[in-house]
Design a protein around this motif. Structure first.
Motif, PDB file in Angstrom:
ATOM      1  N   ARG A  18     -74.720   6.193  34.336  1.00  0.00           N
ATOM      2  CA  ARG A  18     -74.784   5.474  35.599  1.00  0.00           C
ATOM      3  C   ARG A  18     -74.538   6.472  36.718  1.00  0.00           C
ATOM      4  O   ARG A  18     -73.797   7.428  36.559  1.00  0.00           O
ATOM      5  N   ALA A  19     -75.132   6.206  37.834  1.00  0.00           N
ATOM      6  CA  ALA A  19     -74.933   7.097  38.985  1.00  0.00           C
ATOM      7  C   ALA A  19     -73.667   6.682  39.719  1.00  0.00           C
ATOM      8  O   ALA A  19     -73.388   5.501  39.879  1.00  0.00           O
ATOM      9  N   PHE A  20     -72.903   7.662  40.140  1.00  0.00           N
ATOM     10  CA  PHE A  20     -71.741   7.366  40.957  1.00  0.00           C
ATOM     11  C   PHE A  20     -72.197   6.894  42.335  1.00  0.00           C
ATOM     12  O   PHE A  20     -73.324   7.131  42.766  1.00  0.00           O
ATOM     13  N   ASP A  21     -71.279   6.247  43.022  1.00  0.00           N
ATOM     14  CA  ASP A  21     -71.519   5.861  44.411  1.00  0.00           C
ATOM     15  C   ASP A  21     -71.892   7.115  45.198  1.00  0.00           C
ATOM     16  O   ASP A  21     -71.148   8.092  45.211  1.00  0.00           O
ATOM     17  N   PRO A  22     -73.046   7.123  45.854  1.00  0.00           N
ATOM     18  CA  PRO A  22     -73.468   8.333  46.586  1.00  0.00           C
ATOM     19  C   PRO A  22     -72.477   8.758  47.661  1.00  0.00           C
ATOM     20  O   PRO A  22     -72.436   9.923  48.053  1.00  0.00           O
ATOM     21  N   ASP A  23     -71.663   7.821  48.130  1.00  0.00           N
ATOM     22  CA  ASP A  23     -70.671   8.171  49.152  1.00  0.00           C
ATOM     23  C   ASP A  23     -69.411   8.794  48.562  1.00  0.00           C
ATOM     24  O   ASP A  23     -68.540   9.235  49.304  1.00  0.00           O
ATOM     25  N   ALA A  24     -69.324   8.808  47.237  1.00  0.00           N
ATOM     26  CA  ALA A  24     -68.092   9.303  46.605  1.00  0.00           C
ATOM     27  C   ALA A  24     -68.003  10.825  46.649  1.00  0.00           C
ATOM     28  O   ALA A  24     -66.916  11.395  46.550  1.00  0.00           O
ATOM     29  N   GLY A  25     -69.160  11.487  46.796  1.00  0.00           N
ATOM     30  CA  GLY A  25     -69.150  12.943  46.834  1.00  0.00           C
ATOM     31  C   GLY A  25     -68.942  13.570  45.477  1.00  0.00           C
ATOM     32  O   GLY A  25     -68.614  14.751  45.365  1.00  0.00           O
ATOM     33  N   VAL A  26     -69.115  12.804  44.390  1.00  0.00           N
ATOM     34  CA  VAL A  26     -68.924  13.303  43.032  1.00  0.00           C
ATOM     35  C   VAL A  26     -70.142  12.934  42.196  1.00  0.00           C
ATOM     36  O   VAL A  26     -70.634  11.810  42.265  1.00  0.00           O
ATOM     37  N   THR A  27     -70.630  13.888  41.420  1.00  0.00           N
ATOM     38  CA  THR A  27     -71.740  13.646  40.502  1.00  0.00           C
ATOM     39  C   THR A  27     -71.339  14.185  39.142  1.00  0.00           C
ATOM     40  O   THR A  27     -70.295  14.833  38.991  1.00  0.00           O
TER      41      THR A  27
END
Length: 254
Positions: A18-27
């Motif tokens: 799953r993709a992390f929240d794009p606003d989280a700044g973490v991939t």
């Protein structure tokens, strides 16, 4: 760690990525510490799906805290389906890697030893992990002697008293119980008292059992109260009174 069963790698259970929240700044390509920190924050906020995903990526990159957290989630079915064998494999990898003296990862390592010992003591049905009291005893001994862990000292003493995983050795078991009791460990204090009572040290044995009962949590109180009440029922009134006073002194000194 020669006494730890040979499990070559940690096999992290596969789940859809799953993709992390794009606003989280973490991939998933982020560093292990950033992934672990994100996972910890997600877990605290109740976002356990994100926590598990972040911990998996961090664990694959060798972060010991992420491995430990992920193993706990499998062990308790917390955010994932309970899977003791998956937890065992991850704890085993933590133990096999070892730890340097004074390392900030020491807590993860010692917890892994205790978890592995518990699994060997019980076995894991439907998995290659069978009951192995020799392994359990060795792991408890390592945690008890190298790190002075009271829970390990208590568990080791119980195995020694019952002759499980090695010879029975009541004398040595009492030494381990005494070490744990000095830290205020309720179970060790009560079990030491029971042994003293059976050896004829009535007042001292009653006092230790009473002290252990006073300190025990709800789960421990059940078996400790049984031992204490059985002993009190056959002791005379003077011994009971003296033991109660001595127990209060023990509690004050621990």
């Amino acid at each position: 760690m020669g006494f730890v069963a040979s499990v070559a790698t940690v096999c992290i259970a596969a789940t859809p990525s799953r993709a992390f929240d794009p606003d989280a700044g973490v991939t998933r390509e982020s560093g292990p510490f950033d992934l672990f920190r994100f996972g910890f924050s997600a877990y605290k906020n109740g976002d356990k799906d994100d926590a598990v995903e972040a911990y998996r990526y961090a664990a694959e990159k060798g972060h010991p805290g992420a491995r430990w957290a992920l193993a706990n989630m499998y062990a308790y079915g917390d955010g994932v389906e309970e899977n003791d064998y998956e937890a065992f494999k991850i704890y085993n990898e933590i133990a096999r890697q070892g730890v340097e003296p004074g390392s900030e990862d020491l807590g993860y390592f010692v917890h892994a030893l205790m978890s592995l010992a518990g699994y060997y003591k019980r076995g894991i049905p439907g998995s290659p992990v069978a009951v192995d009291m020799v392994q359990a005893r060795q792991l408890y001994f390592h945690a008890a002697s190298a790190f002075g862990l009271a829970d390990a000292q208590f568990e080791l003493a119980r195995l020694m008293m019952d002759g499980l995983g090695g010879d029975d050795d009541v004398h040595q078991a009492k030494k381990w119980l005494n070490r744990a009791a000095q830290t205020g460990h309720a179970g060790a204090t009560a079990l030491l008292g029971h042994q003293l009572f059976t050896e004829g040290q009535v007042v001292r044995g009653l006092a230790y059992m009473t002290s252990g009962l006073e300190r025990a949590g709800d789960a421990e109180k059940i078996w400790i109260r049984t031992l204490q009440e059985q002993a009190f029922s056959i002791a005379d009134e003077n011994d009971r009174r003296t033991a109660i006073a001595l127990a209060q002194d023990l509690i004050a000194r621990q």
